[in-house]
Design a protein around this motif. Structure first.
Motif, PDB file in Angstrom:
ATOM      1  N   THR A   1      -1.929 -14.694 -38.661  1.00 52.92           N
ATOM      2  CA  THR A   1      -1.595 -16.099 -38.905  1.00 52.92           C
ATOM      3  C   THR A   1      -0.425 -16.537 -38.040  1.00 52.92           C
ATOM      4  OG1 THR A   1      -2.354 -15.832 -41.189  1.00 52.92           O
ATOM      5  CG2 THR A   1      -0.995 -17.756 -40.693  1.00 52.92           C
ATOM      6  N   LEU A   2       0.611 -15.716 -37.946  1.00 56.63           N
ATOM      7  CA  LEU A   2       1.754 -16.059 -37.104  1.00 56.63           C
ATOM      8  C   LEU A   2       1.363 -16.148 -35.633  1.00 56.63           C
ATOM      9  CD1 LEU A   2       4.611 -13.959 -38.719  1.00 56.63           C
ATOM     10  CD2 LEU A   2       4.402 -16.446 -38.644  1.00 56.63           C
ATOM     11  N   PHE A   3       0.487 -15.265 -35.188  1.00 58.30           N
ATOM     12  CA  PHE A   3       0.026 -15.302 -33.809  1.00 58.30           C
ATOM     13  C   PHE A   3      -0.744 -16.587 -33.522  1.00 58.30           C
ATOM     14  CE2 PHE A   3      -3.259 -14.389 -30.628  1.00 58.30           C
ATOM     15  CZ  PHE A   3      -2.454 -14.046 -29.558  1.00 58.30           C
ATOM     16  N   ILE A   4      -1.635 -16.965 -34.434  1.00 64.50           N
ATOM     17  CA  ILE A   4      -2.424 -18.195 -34.245  1.00 64.50           C
ATOM     18  C   ILE A   4      -1.513 -19.415 -34.253  1.00 64.50           C
ATOM     19  CG2 ILE A   4      -4.169 -19.658 -35.333  1.00 64.50           C
ATOM     20  CD1 ILE A   4      -5.591 -17.063 -36.181  1.00 64.50           C
ATOM     21  N   LEU A   5      -0.567 -19.468 -35.172  1.00 61.83           N
ATOM     22  CA  LEU A   5       0.344 -20.608 -35.225  1.00 61.83           C
ATOM     23  C   LEU A   5       1.198 -20.696 -33.967  1.00 61.83           C
ATOM     24  CD1 LEU A   5       1.494 -20.527 -38.946  1.00 61.83           C
ATOM     25  CD2 LEU A   5       0.014 -22.199 -37.842  1.00 61.83           C
ATOM     26  N   THR A   6       1.645 -19.557 -33.459  1.00 65.77           N
ATOM     27  CA  THR A   6       2.434 -19.551 -32.233  1.00 65.77           C
ATOM     28  C   THR A   6       1.603 -20.035 -31.050  1.00 65.77           C
ATOM     29  OG1 THR A   6       3.673 -17.671 -33.106  1.00 65.77           O
ATOM     30  CG2 THR A   6       3.901 -18.131 -30.759  1.00 65.77           C
ATOM     31  N   GLN A   7       0.362 -19.581 -30.958  1.00 64.27           N
ATOM     32  CA  GLN A   7      -0.505 -20.010 -29.862  1.00 64.27           C
ATOM     33  C   GLN A   7      -0.781 -21.510 -29.938  1.00 64.27           C
ATOM     34  OE1 GLN A   7      -1.603 -18.134 -27.253  1.00 64.27           O
ATOM     35  NE2 GLN A   7      -0.220 -16.598 -28.069  1.00 64.27           N
ATOM     36  N   LEU A   8      -0.992 -22.024 -31.134  1.00 59.41           N
ATOM     37  CA  LEU A   8      -1.220 -23.461 -31.283  1.00 59.41           C
ATOM     38  C   LEU A   8       0.012 -24.261 -30.887  1.00 59.41           C
ATOM     39  CD1 LEU A   8      -3.228 -23.625 -34.621  1.00 59.41           C
ATOM     40  CD2 LEU A   8      -4.027 -24.279 -32.350  1.00 59.41           C
ATOM     41  N   LYS A   9       1.179 -23.777 -31.284  1.00 60.40           N
ATOM     42  CA  LYS A   9       2.408 -24.492 -30.957  1.00 60.40           C
ATOM     43  C   LYS A   9       2.658 -24.497 -29.450  1.00 60.40           C
ATOM     44  CE  LYS A   9       6.737 -25.278 -33.150  1.00 60.40           C
ATOM     45  NZ  LYS A   9       6.473 -26.513 -33.803  1.00 60.40           N
ATOM     46  N   ILE A  10       2.378 -23.375 -28.790  1.00 61.91           N
ATOM     47  CA  ILE A  10       2.567 -23.298 -27.349  1.00 61.91           C
ATOM     48  C   ILE A  10       1.540 -24.170 -26.627  1.00 61.91           C
ATOM     49  CG2 ILE A  10       2.365 -21.747 -25.352  1.00 61.91           C
ATOM     50  CD1 ILE A  10       3.665 -19.590 -27.070  1.00 61.91           C
ATOM     51  N   SER A  11       0.303 -24.178 -27.102  1.00 66.32           N
ATOM     52  CA  SER A  11      -0.742 -24.936 -26.406  1.00 66.32           C
ATOM     53  C   SER A  11      -0.541 -26.437 -26.539  1.00 66.32           C
ATOM     54  CB  SER A  11      -2.124 -24.552 -26.939  1.00 66.32           C
ATOM     55  OG  SER A  11      -2.256 -24.991 -28.284  1.00 66.32           O
ATOM     56  N   LEU A  12       0.154 -26.891 -27.577  1.00 71.35           N
ATOM     57  CA  LEU A  12       0.398 -28.318 -27.752  1.00 71.35           C
ATOM     58  C   LEU A  12       1.632 -28.789 -27.001  1.00 71.35           C
ATOM     59  CD1 LEU A  12      -0.396 -28.715 -31.559  1.00 71.35           C
ATOM     60  CD2 LEU A  12      -1.814 -29.356 -29.606  1.00 71.35           C
ATOM     61  N   HIS A  13       2.399 -27.861 -26.440  1.00 68.63           N
ATOM     62  CA  HIS A  13       3.619 -28.224 -25.721  1.00 68.63           C
ATOM     63  C   HIS A  13       3.266 -28.728 -24.328  1.00 68.63           C
ATOM     64  CE1 HIS A  13       7.399 -27.604 -23.527  1.00 68.63           C
ATOM     65  NE2 HIS A  13       7.958 -27.842 -24.693  1.00 68.63           N
ATOM     66  N   ASN A  14       3.900 -29.809 -23.904  1.00 73.64           N
ATOM     67  CA  ASN A  14       3.663 -30.360 -22.570  1.00 73.64           C
ATOM     68  C   ASN A  14       4.651 -29.750 -21.591  1.00 73.64           C
ATOM     69  OD1 ASN A  14       1.605 -32.068 -23.404  1.00 73.64           O
ATOM     70  ND2 ASN A  14       3.065 -33.623 -24.046  1.00 73.64           N
ATOM     71  N   PHE A  15       4.131 -28.928 -20.684  1.00 70.51           N
ATOM     72  CA  PHE A  15       4.969 -28.306 -19.686  1.00 70.51           C
ATOM     73  C   PHE A  15       5.068 -29.220 -18.477  1.00 70.51           C
ATOM     74  CE2 PHE A  15       3.446 -24.669 -22.127  1.00 70.51           C
ATOM     75  CZ  PHE A  15       4.641 -24.035 -22.382  1.00 70.51           C
ATOM     76  N   PRO A  16       6.216 -29.249 -17.790  1.00 69.15           N
ATOM     77  CA  PRO A  16       6.347 -30.112 -16.603  1.00 69.15           C
ATOM     78  C   PRO A  16       5.499 -29.589 -15.446  1.00 69.15           C
ATOM     79  CG  PRO A  16       8.293 -28.771 -16.891  1.00 69.15           C
ATOM     80  CD  PRO A  16       7.439 -28.548 -18.110  1.00 69.15           C
ATOM     81  N   ASN A  17       5.145 -30.497 -14.553  1.00 77.40           N
ATOM     82  CA  ASN A  17       4.386 -30.112 -13.368  1.00 77.40           C
ATOM     83  C   ASN A  17       5.261 -29.306 -12.429  1.00 77.40           C
ATOM     84  OD1 ASN A  17       2.176 -31.494 -14.321  1.00 77.40           O
ATOM     85  ND2 ASN A  17       2.763 -33.385 -13.298  1.00 77.40           N
ATOM     86  N   ASN A  18       4.607 -28.680 -11.450  1.00 76.27           N
ATOM     87  CA  ASN A  18       5.353 -27.916 -10.461  1.00 76.27           C
ATOM     88  C   ASN A  18       6.255 -28.863  -9.672  1.00 76.27           C
ATOM     89  OD1 ASN A  18       4.181 -25.522 -11.180  1.00 76.27           O
ATOM     90  ND2 ASN A  18       2.509 -25.715  -9.709  1.00 76.27           N
ATOM     91  N   PRO A  19       7.469 -28.452  -9.409  1.00 70.27           N
ATOM     92  CA  PRO A  19       8.358 -29.344  -8.657  1.00 70.27           C
ATOM     93  C   PRO A  19       7.861 -29.505  -7.219  1.00 70.27           C
ATOM     94  CG  PRO A  19       9.381 -27.214  -8.960  1.00 70.27           C
ATOM     95  CD  PRO A  19       8.114 -27.212  -9.778  1.00 70.27           C
ATOM     96  N   SER A  20       8.015 -30.696  -6.694  1.00 67.44           N
ATOM     97  CA  SER A  20       7.576 -30.946  -5.332  1.00 67.44           C
ATOM     98  C   SER A  20       8.661 -30.502  -4.354  1.00 67.44           C
ATOM     99  CB  SER A  20       7.284 -32.429  -5.145  1.00 67.44           C
ATOM    100  OG  SER A  20       8.465 -33.158  -5.384  1.00 67.44           O
ATOM    101  N   ASN A  21       8.241 -30.269  -3.126  1.00 63.68           N
ATOM    102  CA  ASN A  21       9.194 -29.873  -2.094  1.00 63.68           C
ATOM    103  C   ASN A  21      10.080 -31.055  -1.744  1.00 63.68           C
ATOM    104  OD1 ASN A  21       8.172 -27.322  -1.997  1.00 63.68           O
ATOM    105  ND2 ASN A  21       6.721 -27.786  -0.368  1.00 63.68           N
ATOM    106  N   LYS A  22      11.347 -30.799  -1.626  1.00 60.95           N
ATOM    107  CA  LYS A  22      12.288 -31.844  -1.273  1.00 60.95           C
ATOM    108  C   LYS A  22      12.868 -31.535   0.101  1.00 60.95           C
ATOM    109  CE  LYS A  22      13.566 -32.902  -5.993  1.00 60.95           C
ATOM    110  NZ  LYS A  22      14.625 -32.974  -6.981  1.00 60.95           N
ATOM    111  N   HIS A  23      13.103 -32.580   0.873  1.00 63.37           N
ATOM    112  CA  HIS A  23      13.706 -32.394   2.179  1.00 63.37           C
ATOM    113  C   HIS A  23      15.203 -32.161   1.997  1.00 63.37           C
ATOM    114  CE1 HIS A  23       9.998 -33.428   4.111  1.00 63.37           C
ATOM    115  NE2 HIS A  23       9.922 -34.514   3.375  1.00 63.37           N
ATOM    116  N   LEU A  24      15.649 -31.030   2.476  1.00 64.47           N
ATOM    117  CA  LEU A  24      17.050 -30.686   2.287  1.00 64.47           C
ATOM    118  C   LEU A  24      17.963 -31.526   3.160  1.00 64.47           C
ATOM    119  CD1 LEU A  24      16.795 -26.802   2.038  1.00 64.47           C
ATOM    120  CD2 LEU A  24      17.037 -28.450   0.195  1.00 64.47           C
ATOM    121  N   LYS A  25      17.461 -32.035   4.282  1.00 63.71           N
ATOM    122  CA  LYS A  25      18.306 -32.829   5.160  1.00 63.71           C
ATOM    123  C   LYS A  25      18.700 -34.149   4.495  1.00 63.71           C
ATOM    124  CE  LYS A  25      16.668 -30.895   9.463  1.00 63.71           C
ATOM    125  NZ  LYS A  25      16.001 -31.133  10.739  1.00 63.71           N
ATOM    126  N   LEU A  26      17.858 -34.663   3.661  1.00 64.08           N
ATOM    127  CA  LEU A  26      18.175 -35.916   2.994  1.00 64.08           C
ATOM    128  C   LEU A  26      19.201 -35.712   1.882  1.00 64.08           C
ATOM    129  CD1 LEU A  26      14.588 -37.414   2.663  1.00 64.08           C
ATOM    130  CD2 LEU A  26      16.350 -37.982   4.349  1.00 64.08           C
TER     131      LEU A  26
END
Length: 67
Positions: free
Chosen positions: A19-44
């Motif tokens: 039960t704890l495993f299922i609840l943990t998996q549900l909680k993690i799957s409902l979490h919105n993770f941020p997208n991969n960060p885009s490359n930034k130009h270091l000169k700017l």
């Protein structure tokens, strides 16, 4: 004095873990993770600081002339 019946402990503990495993998996799957960060130009991102415009020389104690 009656003895403690431990025959159902394994089933109870196993059900609790599942039960704890299922609840943990549900909680993690409902979490919105941020997208991969885009490359930034270091000169700017670089900014000029006042001390970057000046020519400085660092004298180390060992590089000074010996008296």
């Amino acid at each position: 004095m009656p003895q403690l019946d431990t025959s159902t402990w394994f089933t109870t503990i196993l059900a609790s873990f599942i039960t704890l495993f299922i609840l943990t998996q549900l909680k993690i799957s409902l979490h919105n993770f941020p997208n991969n960060p885009s490359n930034k130009h270091l000169k700017l991102l670089n900014s000029l600081n006042p001390w970057e415009l000046k020519w400085t020389k660092i004298y180390l104690p060992l590089s000074l002339p010996q008296p």
